[in-house]
Motif scaffolding. Structure first.
Motif, mmCIF file in Angstrom:
data_model
loop_
_atom_site.group_PDB
_atom_site.id
_atom_site.type_symbol
_atom_site.label_atom_id
_atom_site.label_comp_id
_atom_site.label_asym_id
_atom_site.label_seq_id
_atom_site.Cartn_x
_atom_site.Cartn_y
_atom_site.Cartn_z
ATOM 1 N N HIS A 102 -10.543 -7.668 1.011
ATOM 2 C CA HIS A 102 -10.281 -8.265 -0.305
ATOM 3 C C HIS A 102 -10.163 -7.127 -1.313
ATOM 4 N N GLY A 103 -9.080 -6.372 -1.182
ATOM 5 C CA GLY A 103 -8.866 -5.254 -2.094
ATOM 6 C C GLY A 103 -7.783 -5.596 -3.094
ATOM 7 N N GLU A 104 -7.373 -4.615 -3.878
ATOM 8 C CA GLU A 104 -6.257 -4.835 -4.798
ATOM 9 C C GLU A 104 -4.943 -4.618 -4.075
ATOM 10 N N ARG A 105 -4.951 -3.680 -3.113
ATOM 11 C CA ARG A 105 -3.717 -3.351 -2.401
ATOM 12 C C ARG A 105 -3.755 -3.782 -0.932
ATOM 13 N N LEU A 106 -4.919 -3.764 -0.332
ATOM 14 C CA LEU A 106 -5.065 -4.237 1.047
ATOM 15 C C LEU A 106 -5.766 -5.578 1.054
ATOM 16 N N ARG A 107 -5.068 -6.563 1.624
ATOM 17 C CA ARG A 107 -5.620 -7.915 1.690
ATOM 18 C C ARG A 107 -5.361 -8.508 3.068
ATOM 19 N N GLY A 108 -6.203 -9.441 3.454
ATOM 20 C CA GLY A 108 -6.005 -10.129 4.721
ATOM 21 C C GLY A 108 -6.640 -9.424 5.906
ATOM 22 N N TRP B 247 -7.523 5.112 -4.095
ATOM 23 C CA TRP B 247 -6.247 4.426 -3.873
ATOM 24 C C TRP B 247 -6.415 2.905 -3.759
ATOM 25 N N ASP B 248 -7.537 2.464 -3.188
ATOM 26 C CA ASP B 248 -7.837 1.023 -3.176
ATOM 27 C C ASP B 248 -9.335 0.827 -3.029
ATOM 28 N N ARG B 249 -9.802 -0.322 -3.478
ATOM 29 C CA ARG B 249 -11.218 -0.648 -3.328
ATOM 30 C C ARG B 249 -11.387 -2.170 -3.416
ATOM 31 N N GLY B 250 -12.524 -2.621 -2.933
ATOM 32 C CA GLY B 250 -12.800 -4.047 -2.942
ATOM 33 C C GLY B 250 -13.919 -4.352 -1.963
ATOM 34 N N THR B 251 -13.959 -5.608 -1.524
ATOM 35 C CA THR B 251 -14.969 -5.986 -0.542
ATOM 36 C C THR B 251 -14.266 -6.333 0.766
ATOM 37 N N TYR B 252 -15.050 -6.400 1.833
ATOM 38 C CA TYR B 252 -14.481 -6.783 3.118
ATOM 39 C C TYR B 252 -15.551 -7.538 3.895
ATOM 40 N N GLU B 253 -15.133 -8.216 4.947
ATOM 41 C CA GLU B 253 -16.101 -8.966 5.762
ATOM 42 C C GLU B 253 -15.619 -9.039 7.203
ATOM 43 N N ALA B 254 -16.515 -9.441 8.079
ATOM 44 C CA ALA B 254 -16.143 -9.636 9.476
ATOM 45 C C ALA B 254 -15.172 -10.810 9.536
#
Ligand code: MN
Length: 274
Positions: A209-215, A179-186
């Motif tokens: 830093h996903g396509e659908r979930l950001r911030g 459903w969503d994918r990307g990178t993330y960070e602390a």
């Protein structure tokens, strides 16, 4: 020397995989080959060369078996619960292994999973595994909404590309969509160490830093007995939007653009027109 080439190939294979027993055997074969070659005529050499070529093929097969065994051996410790719950002769999900080399960017994936109860599996890469939570209602962009996130067993990083159907009757039986994918960070920029501390403390603040979930988002662990239950909450930042119904608006795979029905039906057509 005619016999130099077939003799050299197994040496290459053994040096790559570093198996000492195989290296010893190769050395013994090499010296045996040298001795016999000295006595042989040209015709005999051709026959000997053919025989050596056959042996080389056999040795390559042995080397492949050694590699396969190593993968199985690596399967257990960090993902023991994941592996214990699954019969890999029945499900197409990947076996749980922890890769040695990892890139710097940490990945996340969210899988929509139509099991006995529909939920979204929220997975964050940390220390070679995917920390995982089952979120029944999925994420919300409304900072006033707190979504229950039940912690489940760590999953292998290779699960990040899994989309398909787990057979009925198997653990987690049902359709899985990427459903969503990307990178993330602390969120504080403190890297993996900050994430580790946040996870242990039960207050994991991240930037996605996903396509659908950001911030910014936070996972907060609740103080309750039993398997840890957390809350997934959107931060009040520029990406927050109380009016955005992200799970309602995005109903197809982020990778293959298929609907749940198409995935369940095994439709592998890739619609790249959106
Ligand atoms: Mn699930």
């Amino acid at each position: 020397m005619l016999l130099a080439t077939p003799g050299r190939m197994p040496t290459k294979t053994t040096s790559r995989h570093g198996a000492p027993a195989l290296a010893r055997k190769t050395a013994a074969k090499k010296s045996a080959a040298k001795k016999s070659a000295a006595k042989k005529t040209a015709g005999e050499k051709t026959a000997a060369k053919k025989a050596m070529a056959k042996k080389t093929v056999a040795k390559k097969a042995v080397a492949k078996k050694v590699v396969a065994k190593k993968v199985v051996a690596k399967k257990s410790p960090a993902l023991a619960e994941y592996n214990r719950k699954r019969d890999f002769s029945r499900t197409k999900e990947p076996a749980g292994t922890v890769p040695k080399t990892r890139g710097k960017a940490l990945h996340f994936v969210i899988q929509k999973h139509a099991a006995s109860h529909l939920h979204y599996d929220f997975r964050l890469e940390l220390d070679g595994v995917m920390k995982s939570w089952a979120v029944p209602k999925g994420p919300s962009y409304d900072p006033a909404v707190r979504r229950l996130a039940m912690e489940v067993e760590d999953h292998p990083i290779s699960y990040n590309t899994f989309e398909g159907t787990i057979p009925e009757g198997e653990y987690g039986g049902g359709t899985v969509m990427l459903w969503d994918r990307g990178t993330y960070e602390a969120e504080d920029g403190g890297g993996a160490e900050s994430l580790r501390r946040g996870y242990a403390r039960g207050d994991l603040k991240i930037t996605m830093h996903g396509e659908r979930l950001r911030g910014g988002w936070v996972l907060v662990r609740m103080n309750r007995p039993g398997r840890p239950q957390w809350l997934l909450i959107k931060h009040r930042d520029e990406t927050a939007d109380p009016d955005l119904d992200i799970t309602g608006e995005e109903e197809t795979s982020v990778v293959t653009r298929r609907t749940m029905e198409q995935i369940a039906g095994g439709n592998r057509v890739w619609h790249s027109n959106r």
